[in-house]
Design an enzyme around this catalytic site. Sequence first.
Site, PDB file in Angstrom:
ATOM      1  NE  ARG A 586      -3.247  -2.355   2.780  1.00  0.00           N
ATOM      2  CZ  ARG A 586      -4.290  -2.972   2.232  1.00  0.00           C
ATOM      3  NH1 ARG A 586      -5.051  -2.354   1.347  1.00  0.00           N
ATOM      4  NH2 ARG A 586      -4.571  -4.218   2.570  1.00  0.00           N
ATOM      5  N   GLY A 588       1.354   5.686  -1.105  1.00  0.00           N
ATOM      6  CA  GLY A 588       0.703   6.977  -1.015  1.00  0.00           C
ATOM      7  C   GLY A 588      -0.431   7.148  -2.013  1.00  0.00           C
ATOM      8  CG  PHE A 589       0.027   8.015  -5.850  1.00  0.00           C
ATOM      9  CD1 PHE A 589       1.376   8.176  -5.627  1.00  0.00           C
ATOM     10  CD2 PHE A 589      -0.710   9.087  -6.335  1.00  0.00           C
ATOM     11  CE1 PHE A 589       1.983   9.380  -5.889  1.00  0.00           C
ATOM     12  CE2 PHE A 589      -0.106  10.283  -6.596  1.00  0.00           C
ATOM     13  CZ  PHE A 589       1.250  10.444  -6.378  1.00  0.00           C
ATOM     14  N   GLY A 590      -2.225   4.594  -3.458  1.00  0.00           N
ATOM     15  CA  GLY A 590      -3.256   3.565  -3.451  1.00  0.00           C
ATOM     16  C   GLY A 590      -2.643   2.201  -3.208  1.00  0.00           C
ATOM     17  CB  VAL A 592       0.706  -2.233  -5.282  1.00  0.00           C
ATOM     18  CG1 VAL A 592       1.332  -2.841  -6.534  1.00  0.00           C
ATOM     19  CG2 VAL A 592       1.087  -0.767  -5.168  1.00  0.00           C
ATOM     20  CE  LYS A 605       1.791   2.353  -7.340  1.00  0.00           C
ATOM     21  NZ  LYS A 605       2.957   3.248  -7.388  1.00  0.00           N
ATOM     22  CG  ASP A 701       7.445  10.222  -2.133  1.00  0.00           C
ATOM     23  OD1 ASP A 701       6.337   9.672  -2.042  1.00  0.00           O
ATOM     24  OD2 ASP A 701       8.196  10.380  -1.143  1.00  0.00           O
TER      25      ASP A 701
END
Length: 884
Positions: A586, A588-590, A592, A605, A701
């Site tokens: 899991r 930052g964007f969702g 996987v 993802k 990031d």
Amino acid sequence: MLWSFTQLHFALLGGFALNLMLLVHSQDRQSGFISIDCGLQTDSSYSEKVTGINYISDATFIDTGESKSISPDYRDNYTQPSWSVRSFPEGARNCYKINVTPGNKYFMRAGFTYGNYDGQNKIPEFDLHLGPNLWDTVRFEYASDVNTHRELIHVALRNYIHVCLVNTGSGVPFISYLELRPLPNASYQTTTGSLALVTRCDMGQRPDRRGYRYPFDIHDRFWSSYNELYEWTQVSTSSTIETESDDPFQPPSVVMSTASTPKDPSDSLSIIFVLPDINAEYYSYLHFAEVERVNQSRFQYIFRNGRRTFGPFAPPQYLSNTIHSTGAWSSYAQYANISITRAENSTLPPILNAFEIYMVKNFIEAETNQEDVDAIAYIKSTYKIKRNWQGDPCAPQNFVWEGVKCNYQDFESPRIISLNLSSNGLTGEIAASISNLIMIQSLDLSNNNLTGPIPDFLSKLPNLTVLNLEKNKFTGSVPVGLNERKNSGSLSLSLCDNAHLSQPVSCTLKKKHGFVIPIVVSIAGIFILLLVVAAIFWWGFKRKRQHDVIDAKSIPQYGSLESTKRQFTYSEILKMTNNFERVLGRGGFGTVYHGYMDHTQVAIKMLSASSVQGFQQFHAEVNLLMRVHHKNLTSLVGYCNDETQVGLVYEYMANGNLLNHLSDSRSSILTWEDRLRIATDAAQGLEYLHCGCKPPIMHRDVKSTNILLNESFQAKISDFGLSRNFPTHDGTHASSHLAGTPGYLDPEFYLSSRLNEKSDVYSFGVVLLEIITSRPVLTRTHERIHISQWVGLMLANGDINSIVDPRLEGNFNTNSVWKAVEIAMACVSINAIKRPSMSQVVVDLKECLATECAQTNRSRVTGFNNSNALMADNSIVRLTPSVR
Ligand SMILES: *[C@@H]1O[C@H](CO)[C@@H](O)[C@H](O)[C@H]1NC(C)=O
Ligand SMILES: *[C@@H]1O[C@H](CO)[C@@H](O)[C@H](O)[C@H]1NC(C)=O
Ligand SMILES: *[C@@H]1O[C@H](CO)[C@@H](O)[C@H](O)[C@H]1NC(C)=O
Ligand SMILES: *[C@@H]1O[C@H](CO)[C@@H](O)[C@H](O)[C@H]1NC(C)=O
Ligand SMILES: *[C@@H]1O[C@H](CO)[C@@H](O)[C@H](O)[C@H]1NC(C)=O
Ligand SMILES: *[C@@H]1O[C@H](CO)[C@@H](O)[C@H](O)[C@H]1NC(C)=O
Ligand SMILES: *[C@@H]1O[C@H](CO)[C@@H](O)[C@H](O)[C@H]1NC(C)=O
Ligand SMILES: *[C@@H]1O[C@H](CO)[C@@H](O)[C@H](O)[C@H]1NC(C)=O
């Protein structure tokens, strides 16, 4: 503090609150000014109201283009030279020719005020050439900004200059005005090249001023207000600031009578600016004058990029003093930092009144040989030739004049070797200036209405092998010299259909006679041509092959994944993941998920809808990312964008993320060599994002959980580029939403709220420290000590062994560890300018790896009892963790 030159608005053409008294006698000081209002009606001229400068129409400087006027809405915002434009809907290149004094130094300015002159409300982009060389690309930084200009300091080599507008397929080129001002030879000297303005600022100008130019400045430079003046305190005087009579710079008194000084007297004055080209060379000119009546001392130093370059010195009282480097400097970084600091014994803080930064432009493409240019210019005017005969006849090669062929040699002036004016409606006699085209090999004047005698000078052209005078109205006899050369076989001469020659040439006879040689010549010619074509073809092929090799190296092979990348529907995603059966992680964007795409494992993802900013943008980004390929970047192989369901399909990375391998108390740990390889891989991936992608992509990031390992422990960077990759127009990267992860985030971000490539370098440095130490980025204790502080403390004790992951049990080359720590600490410099570029990091890490490999290879040879021997055996298979 961070400030970019592109943010400067030169709107100052608009509002000059000017004391008209100053205009008196301004006329005579304009001597040598060339002020051209482009698009102004032929033969008209005027004295511009604000400056008193006399502008004339451009009609006599150019043959082509159309006169247009900007929309009345914009008129009030600009001075008269901007009201009309000349636009160039026809022709790829259109050139102004301006007569100048050779050897003189000119300050040149080309202005472009779009002002919706074409009613299209669409700003074009095009190139500006000086002679055969690219001066700059004219682009408007902001859609709302309809006005821009380019400045250049240039020594004229010839008695003319060509300023050309080149259509590059992004709209119709246009120009508003062209201004040339002579400068003293001693001003703005360079060792090589001309100087293009980066920025010119007045450090104390009142914010309500919109700048100064002529007549305040006798050289008519634009001085605009520095746009972050509020950072400093302004000081000024009402006295006049004098200049020495031999001062070549002559900065205006109004500009020099104000200055800035730090708010805190112990501070320095630092100007940090973005350099338009990190590889270019620059010159800076700093203008100083003491404006306070001090009976104390003000001594200061000049620093550039952390290095002292001048001082101590005291600005002279009420007198201008310009300090400039005698040689060009380069920064090799995106920024430069020019700083005025106070000397130890100074009782007053530093001041700066004004400064200028220029970039060196080396114009290397040579203009056509001067005699050839003069000759062809006469031919052009004699026969009033239309065609595309503008600018330099031969250079650049893609704009060579129609009917002209040239001979190009490296760095030498091209020569005209062929002229074909066949069927051009020429009348009158053969122009005498043709005799000056002394390198000419082929001259074709056939099918015109040329009259008069055939001149003898044609037989004196040493290299002439083809002369075609057919179908004209020549009179008199054929010069003896020509007949001789024809008979000796060195010249192919065609004279058919010239009824008025005194000795009529029998064409049939001539043809028989005259054809043998041409056929031999042309067969030989064809043979040579074939050879040339073959050579070019072979050369081009070879080049292409070389390209292929380079490309093949940089584009990794993905096998089946490569060919099948595409868009998926949500139901296909469901099938691929078996209803999202297995979660890989899991982020930052969702979340996987694991999945299969045609029997190949993939990672999918699924993004939370809120993290995706609109369909268009998503599309653009995904398309960009699908084109980014590097062996150290996880590749995006497909995506799904069904209404609210947004997913990205990536190649599957069997060994998960780096952090797991560093922190896990699993039985196998990464060896030091494995770690160096992973670090090098990751660095290469980042370098590719920064240097290999256009536009450059900032990761924003970088962290150990975003570095993934495949089945052979090859590292790849993941999670790059999403919704965040586009640079803002000022060259830095403004962040719309907070990026980064605590502990990895560039400390400068807290000051400037901006991220740049060096922020990625910082984050990478933190990762490298994790790789070395296997410690958390922030301690889990109450104090939250950052890994870089901890390493710094340990280094102070000089004990490298206590820094390295104790689980390595001393199995490493101390030198390579030292080197790695050094690289990491440079990357985490608080000051972004001190951080190396990713390219440098890659070079250094490779060196470090080489040191380590040399060590392991040696131990492989020297002994089997050494525990390194075991590692060496294991290292035959790349990056297999040694099993303990
Ligand atoms: C002209 O300038 C004024 C004041 O700066 C601005 O408000 C206006 O929008 C400008 N007009 C145009 C057409 O740009
Ligand atoms: C500038 O230098 C050139 C060439 O060296 C010379 O011909 C010219 O006269 C000089 N101009 C002035 C104003 O000194
Ligand atoms: C000059 O310095 C002296 C003492 O240092 C001070 O009393 C005097 O006011 C100063 N004069 C000016 C004009 O600042
Ligand atoms: C700029 O240079 C000065 C002098 O070397 C230094 O004190 C200052 O910290 C630098 N500023 C930045 C932002 O790097
Ligand atoms: C300060 O130092 C400079 C050189 O280091 C010297 O020229 C100057 O006279 C000194 N000024 C004072 C007031 O001591
Ligand atoms: C000159 O141009 C014409 C057509 O434009 C062409 O037919 C002719 O062969 C050319 N002459 C030479 C010598 O290349
Ligand atoms: C020569 O001039 C005549 C009369 O002006 C014209 O009709 C003819 O087309 C011209 N010939 C050529 C080859 O230009
Ligand atoms: C042209 O003539 C010059 C000397 O007149 C000679 O050096 C050169 O080789 C000739 N070039 C060709 C292509 O014949």
